[in-house]
Design a protein around this motif. Structure first.
Motif, mmCIF file in Angstrom:
data_model
loop_
_atom_site.group_PDB
_atom_site.id
_atom_site.type_symbol
_atom_site.label_atom_id
_atom_site.label_comp_id
_atom_site.label_asym_id
_atom_site.label_seq_id
_atom_site.Cartn_x
_atom_site.Cartn_y
_atom_site.Cartn_z
ATOM 1 N N PHE A 83 23.358 35.424 29.826
ATOM 2 C CA PHE A 83 24.701 35.926 29.516
ATOM 3 C C PHE A 83 24.759 37.450 29.589
ATOM 4 O O PHE A 83 25.753 38.023 30.043
ATOM 5 C CB PHE A 83 25.145 35.447 28.125
ATOM 6 N N VAL A 84 23.698 38.118 29.123
ATOM 7 C CA VAL A 84 23.672 39.591 29.184
ATOM 8 C C VAL A 84 23.711 40.057 30.635
ATOM 9 O O VAL A 84 24.475 40.961 31.008
ATOM 10 C CB VAL A 84 22.432 40.134 28.450
ATOM 11 N N ASN A 85 22.873 39.445 31.487
ATOM 12 C CA ASN A 85 22.837 39.848 32.896
ATOM 13 C C ASN A 85 24.149 39.518 33.595
ATOM 14 O O ASN A 85 24.654 40.309 34.408
ATOM 15 C CB ASN A 85 21.670 39.155 33.604
ATOM 16 N N ALA A 86 24.717 38.333 33.292
ATOM 17 C CA ALA A 86 25.968 37.942 33.939
ATOM 18 C C ALA A 86 27.104 38.862 33.518
ATOM 19 O O ALA A 86 27.966 39.218 34.332
ATOM 20 C CB ALA A 86 26.304 36.495 33.577
ATOM 21 N N PHE A 87 27.105 39.274 32.255
ATOM 22 C CA PHE A 87 28.154 40.188 31.786
ATOM 23 C C PHE A 87 28.041 41.525 32.496
ATOM 24 O O PHE A 87 29.066 42.135 32.849
ATOM 25 C CB PHE A 87 28.024 40.362 30.267
ATOM 26 N N ALA A 88 26.800 41.979 32.714
ATOM 27 C CA ALA A 88 26.602 43.263 33.403
ATOM 28 C C ALA A 88 27.123 43.190 34.832
ATOM 29 O O ALA A 88 27.699 44.159 35.349
ATOM 30 C CB ALA A 88 25.126 43.644 33.376
ATOM 31 N N GLU A 89 26.911 42.043 35.511
ATOM 32 C CA GLU A 89 27.399 41.896 36.879
ATOM 33 C C GLU A 89 28.928 41.967 36.934
ATOM 34 O O GLU A 89 29.497 42.457 37.912
ATOM 35 C CB GLU A 89 26.930 40.558 37.463
ATOM 36 N N LEU A 90 29.603 41.471 35.898
ATOM 37 C CA LEU A 90 31.068 41.440 35.914
ATOM 38 C C LEU A 90 31.701 42.799 35.652
ATOM 39 O O LEU A 90 32.930 42.936 35.748
ATOM 40 C CB LEU A 90 31.580 40.443 34.853
ATOM 41 N N GLN A 91 30.899 43.795 35.321
ATOM 42 C CA GLN A 91 31.469 45.104 35.024
ATOM 43 C C GLN A 91 32.122 45.726 36.248
ATOM 44 O O GLN A 91 32.965 46.625 36.127
ATOM 45 C CB GLN A 91 30.381 46.062 34.480
ATOM 46 N N ALA A 92 31.754 45.265 37.442
ATOM 47 C CA ALA A 92 32.352 45.825 38.668
ATOM 48 C C ALA A 92 33.552 45.010 39.142
ATOM 49 O O ALA A 92 34.123 45.298 40.200
ATOM 50 C CB ALA A 92 31.290 45.878 39.775
ATOM 51 N N THR A 93 33.947 44.000 38.353
ATOM 52 C CA THR A 93 35.039 43.118 38.775
ATOM 53 C C THR A 93 36.370 43.674 38.269
ATOM 54 O O THR A 93 36.499 44.049 37.096
ATOM 55 C CB THR A 93 34.832 41.703 38.208
ATOM 56 N N GLU A 94 37.356 43.710 39.127
ATOM 57 C CA GLU A 94 38.700 44.163 38.765
ATOM 58 C C GLU A 94 39.645 42.961 38.699
ATOM 59 O O GLU A 94 39.564 42.050 39.525
ATOM 60 C CB GLU A 94 39.215 45.186 39.776
ATOM 61 N N LEU A 95 40.564 43.004 37.715
ATOM 62 C CA LEU A 95 41.540 41.927 37.577
ATOM 63 C C LEU A 95 42.675 42.102 38.567
ATOM 64 O O LEU A 95 43.079 43.218 38.888
ATOM 65 C CB LEU A 95 42.135 41.913 36.162
ATOM 66 N N SER A 96 43.181 40.969 39.017
ATOM 67 C CA SER A 96 44.397 41.018 39.833
ATOM 68 C C SER A 96 45.573 41.379 38.938
ATOM 69 O O SER A 96 45.521 41.178 37.719
ATOM 70 C CB SER A 96 44.641 39.654 40.474
ATOM 71 N N PRO A 97 46.653 41.928 39.520
ATOM 72 C CA PRO A 97 47.825 42.262 38.682
ATOM 73 C C PRO A 97 48.359 41.049 37.925
ATOM 74 O O PRO A 97 48.794 41.176 36.778
ATOM 75 C CB PRO A 97 48.837 42.784 39.703
ATOM 76 N N GLU A 98 48.340 39.885 38.552
ATOM 77 C CA GLU A 98 48.844 38.696 37.865
ATOM 78 C C GLU A 98 47.972 38.351 36.651
ATOM 79 O O GLU A 98 48.482 38.017 35.574
ATOM 80 C CB GLU A 98 48.879 37.498 38.818
ATOM 81 N N ALA A 99 46.633 38.431 36.829
ATOM 82 C CA ALA A 99 45.725 38.129 35.721
ATOM 83 C C ALA A 99 45.870 39.148 34.597
ATOM 84 O O ALA A 99 45.849 38.803 33.402
ATOM 85 C CB ALA A 99 44.285 38.086 36.219
ATOM 86 N N ALA A 100 46.044 40.422 34.979
ATOM 87 C CA ALA A 100 46.230 41.459 33.966
ATOM 88 C C ALA A 100 47.520 41.226 33.190
ATOM 89 O O ALA A 100 47.570 41.392 31.962
ATOM 90 C CB ALA A 100 46.235 42.844 34.620
ATOM 91 N N GLN A 101 48.586 40.825 33.900
ATOM 92 C CA GLN A 101 49.855 40.556 33.236
ATOM 93 C C GLN A 101 49.729 39.366 32.285
ATOM 94 O O GLN A 101 50.265 39.370 31.176
ATOM 95 C CB GLN A 101 50.938 40.287 34.288
ATOM 96 N N THR A 102 49.005 38.340 32.718
ATOM 97 C CA THR A 102 48.797 37.170 31.857
ATOM 98 C C THR A 102 48.059 37.554 30.580
ATOM 99 O O THR A 102 48.400 37.100 29.477
ATOM 100 C CB THR A 102 48.005 36.095 32.615
ATOM 101 N N LEU A 103 47.037 38.411 30.713
ATOM 102 C CA LEU A 103 46.263 38.838 29.549
ATOM 103 C C LEU A 103 47.118 39.674 28.600
ATOM 104 O O LEU A 103 47.075 39.496 27.379
ATOM 105 C CB LEU A 103 45.033 39.622 29.999
ATOM 106 N N ASP A 104 47.913 40.593 29.184
ATOM 107 C CA ASP A 104 48.791 41.418 28.337
ATOM 108 C C ASP A 104 49.791 40.538 27.581
ATOM 109 O O ASP A 104 50.060 40.754 26.390
ATOM 110 C CB ASP A 104 49.543 42.439 29.195
ATOM 111 N N SER A 105 50.361 39.566 28.278
ATOM 112 C CA SER A 105 51.347 38.687 27.645
ATOM 113 C C SER A 105 50.718 37.863 26.531
ATOM 114 O O SER A 105 51.355 37.571 25.515
ATOM 115 C CB SER A 105 51.976 37.758 28.696
ATOM 116 N N TYR A 106 49.469 37.461 26.726
ATOM 117 C CA TYR A 106 48.787 36.675 25.697
ATOM 118 C C TYR A 106 48.731 37.448 24.384
ATOM 119 O O TYR A 106 49.002 36.899 23.306
ATOM 120 C CB TYR A 106 47.374 36.328 26.168
ATOM 121 N N TYR A 107 48.378 38.727 24.464
ATOM 122 C CA TYR A 107 48.277 39.521 23.238
ATOM 123 C C TYR A 107 49.638 39.862 22.658
ATOM 124 O O TYR A 107 49.856 39.787 21.442
ATOM 125 C CB TYR A 107 47.478 40.808 23.506
ATOM 126 N N SER A 108 50.578 40.270 23.523
ATOM 127 C CA SER A 108 51.875 40.715 23.013
ATOM 128 C C SER A 108 52.749 39.551 22.551
ATOM 129 O O SER A 108 53.540 39.705 21.614
ATOM 130 C CB SER A 108 52.605 41.531 24.090
#
Length: 716
Positions: free
Chosen positions: A102-127
């Motif tokens: 899990f530590v190594n996999a999390f480190a690999e994901l640090q270079a991953t960028e969210l799509s605008p749709e995914a970012a909007q979904t995440l923002d809506s979840y919190y708000s």
């Protein structure tokens, strides 16, 4: 012989006085028996009471202390088992391999960028979902952006595993294994996730977190809002979990286990949360930390005994609870579990702020909310163990047993308490039974002593009671004549005396009623009252009184030659009719003459419409005459005079009573009635002026009164 008789008659009174001045043999015997019985009963009762009370009190205290010790051992063992389990789980090969993946996999994901749709979904979840729920639960305001993970890897994982479900659907998060993205983290979750989620299922942990050496949460069993966040950044930097993580990482020992106190944890909607944290790694390298969220339900099960309070010796009001250094509860309240409405009322009455009580009922939990700053908690926090009678948060009079707890990393205390009345109920029952037994003995001895005395004194008691009743006015009393001795003769003589007194009293009362009735026919009640009080001169001045002086015309001609009985019968018929007319019109009869009737309105009862009533009464008298004539075939007429003004009433003489009314109004009423000599109703100018809108009048003539001419009017 005469001297001897005098001596004999004089001796009995002296003997009676001596008996009254001392005690009889029966009384002395009764007092002696009662004294011996009372003394022996008191001595035995006091010894038994002290011994039994102390024994029962000690038993109640010992029982509560035993329950406290059992619960202390159970909760200490519970935390020790959790700490050992976390330490062993952190050393497990599967845990080390899984954490590494899990530590190594999390480190690999640090270079991953969210799509605008995914970012909007995440923002809506919190708000739209999480933050509103958190604000509703906590009563505070939060910025949704503060909860977004700072790292790309954290945002990526939450967009796949967190934002796609309801914030409180923890089971769905626990069951979510493959998000379908084929990332290294998803592959690690497919392979190692079931091991960590299995800890939640099998050991009833609230949650399992894995943190890397940079304090990133690289795994969460529930995959909630703490997945992917950095615990050393806001809003988690000052949390108890972050402090425990930093402590185990700073010490650098794989044997380190740190337990936190309860703290309100934001990802759990501000619910109080405790953690057990231990490092994960090998002998040469620490790769992160394992954090177990302590199951609060499991703590409550231990402290409540699976809510079987009564069966475990705590009765209806007893419980055992935990408290922290802040003097707030760390376990649930029994009363809250059984009756939330009664809980709120009770704790407020015993000092808990209203707002706090309402909050506790709203969230259905007392952890870190219910104040328990009473004697027992304060003493236990000082490291002392003991029992006492002291106030508790549910009752001002409780039996308490308190002690500090031996749980590594926690400064907690345990308190067992039960309402004093319930704890010492056996003492009260014992005391009541002892008192009843003593009282029963005294009653039995008293009854036995009194039995014989009552046989001899019963006739005297009956006679004394009867005499008292006669003195109180009850002349119907009779005493039984059961015995054929002097007591029987005395009872017979008393009954004859009471009967004679009763007959005389009835005659006197009958005569008094007749006198009262006769007196009220001669004068008003107020004058009669003064007369009976013995006043010599009884007069009363009255203003604004209307007077009616009426006389029969032609009655003498009718009665001439008629038997006296028939004459009186006819006259009585007319007078009864006049009396009924007076009562109907609300006027007062002053006196009745053989051929006349004097009445007033406003004399004894002031009336603002007394003039109208007087005129109406005179007209009613005319109607009475007309009915009488129609029924008897007679031709009797009526002359009536009406005036109003000031009059004087009173008793004219005291030896032969005559109540009369005099004054200008009486004189004028008398004079106006005969102004023409014809039958009719005649009124003065004043009466006519006051009633001309109600009655039709015709001028009838004039009369001289007090040096002036008064116009007389006749009712048409």
């Amino acid at each position: 012989m005469s001297d001897g008789d005098t001596s004999t008659a004089a001796n009995p009174p002296r003997r009676i006085r001596r008996l009254r001045g001392g005690l009889s043999i029966q009384s002395k015997l009764l007092i002696m028996l009662l004294a011996v019985s009372l003394a022996s009963s008191v001595v035995v009762g006091v010894i038994g009471f002290i011994s039994g009370r102390d024994s029962l009190r000690d038993s109640a205290i010992e029982q509560l202390t035993t329950i406290r010790e059992l619960r202390s051992t159970a909760i200490e063992n519970e935390f020790a088992a959790i700490q050992r389990g976390v330490l062993l789980d952190s050393r497990n090969d599967s845990a080390i391999e899984g954490a590494t993946a899990f530590v190594n996999a999390f480190a690999e994901l640090q270079a991953t960028e969210l799509s605008p749709e995914a970012a909007q979904t995440l923002d809506s979840y919190y708000s739209d979902s999480f933050v509103p729920a958190l604000e509703a639960r906590s009563g505070l305001d939060y910025d949704p952006s503060a909860f977004l993970p700072a790292s790309p890897a954290g945002r990526y994982l939450q967009s796949l595993y967190t934002a796609g479900r309801a914030y409180d659907d923890y089971d769905a998060g626990l069951a979510l294994v493959d998000a379908g993205d084929d990332s290294a983290w998803t592959r690690a979750n497919i392979q190692y996730g079931p091991y960590f989620t299995g800890l939640v299922d099998t050991l009833d942990y609230e949650d399992v977190l894995l943190l890397d050496t940079d304090a990133n949460v690289v795994f969460s069993a529930y995959k909630s809002v703490d997945l992917g966040v950095n615990m050393q950044e806001e809003p988690y930097a000052s949390s108890a979990l972050t402090g425990a993580y930093e402590e185990v990482m700073r010490n650098g020992s794989l044997d380190e286990v740190v337990t936190t106190d309860f703290e309100r944890y934001l990802p759990s909607l501000n619910v109080p949360t405790a953690w057990v944290v231990s490092p994960i790694g090998s002998a040469t390298e620490i790769i992160g930390a394992l954090a177990i969220q302590v199951p609060i339900d499991q703590i409550n099960r231990v402290m409540t005994g699976d809510e079987r309070w009564a069966q475990q010796g705590l009765g209806e009001t007893g419980e055992v609870y935990l408290a922290g250094q802040d003097e707030l509860m760390r376990s649930t309240s029994r009363l809250l579990s059984e009756d939330p409405e009664q809980y709120e009322k009770t704790v407020v009455e015993n000092g808990t702020p209203v707002g706090v009580a309402e909050r506790i009922v709203a969230v259905n939990g007392t952890v870190q909310l219910q104040p328990v700053d009473d004697f027992a908690v304060k003493e236990a926090l000082k490291g002392r163990t003991g029992t006492a009678l002291a106030a508790e948060y549910t009752d001002p009079n409780s039996l308490v047993a308190y002690a500090p707890l031996d749980i590594a990393g926690l400064n907690w205390v345990i308190v067992a308490h039960i309402d004093q009345d319930e704890a010492f109920a056996p003492v009260n029952v014992f005391t009541r039974n002892l008192l009843l037994s003593t009282l029963g003995i005294l009653i039995a001895v008293s009854l036995l002593s009194l039995a014989l005395a009552q046989i001899f004194t019963r006739p005297v008691h009956r006679l004394v009671g009867a005499v008292h009743r006669v003195a109180e006015g009850d002349l119907d009393v009779q005493v039984p004549q059961g015995s054929r001795d002097e007591f029987g003769d005395l009872g017979s003589a008393f009954n004859d005396m009471a009967s004679s007194l009763r007959i005389k009293q009835e005659l006197i009362e009958e005569q008094q009623r007749e006198n009262e009735k006769l007196l009220l026919t001669l004068m008003p009640e107020s004058v009669a009252a003064k007369y009976k009080q013995g006043e010599e001169a009884i007069t009363e001045a009255h203003e604004n009184v209307s007077v009616v002086f009426a006389e029969l015309v032609g009655f003498d001609d009718l009665a001439r030659g008629m038997p006296a009985e028939q004459e009186i019968a006819l006259l009585n018929t007319l007078m009864r009719g006049f009396d009924e007319a007076a009562e109907k019109a609300g006027v007062e009869k002053v006196r009745t003459l053989r051929g006349g009737y004097l009445a007033s309105s406003g004399l004894t009862v002031p009336r603002v419409d007394n003039i109208r009533r007087a005129v109406d009464f005179a007209r009613n008298l005319r109607a009475v005459i007309e009915r009488f004539n129609a029924q008897n075939g007679t031709q009797i007429g009526l002359r009536a005079g009406v005036d109003t003004g000031t009059v004087t009433s009173g008793l004219v003489a005291r030896t032969s009573l005559a109540y009369d009314l005099w004054g200008d109004a009486v004189s004028l009423a008398y004079r106006v009635r005969s102004v023409t000599g014809e039958p009719g109703i005649y009124v003065s100018q004043t009466v006519r002026d006051r009633t001309q809108e109600l009655v039709t009048y015709a001028e009838a003539g004039t009369v001289e009164t007090q040096g002036r001419t008064e116009t007389v009017w006749k009712v048409v």
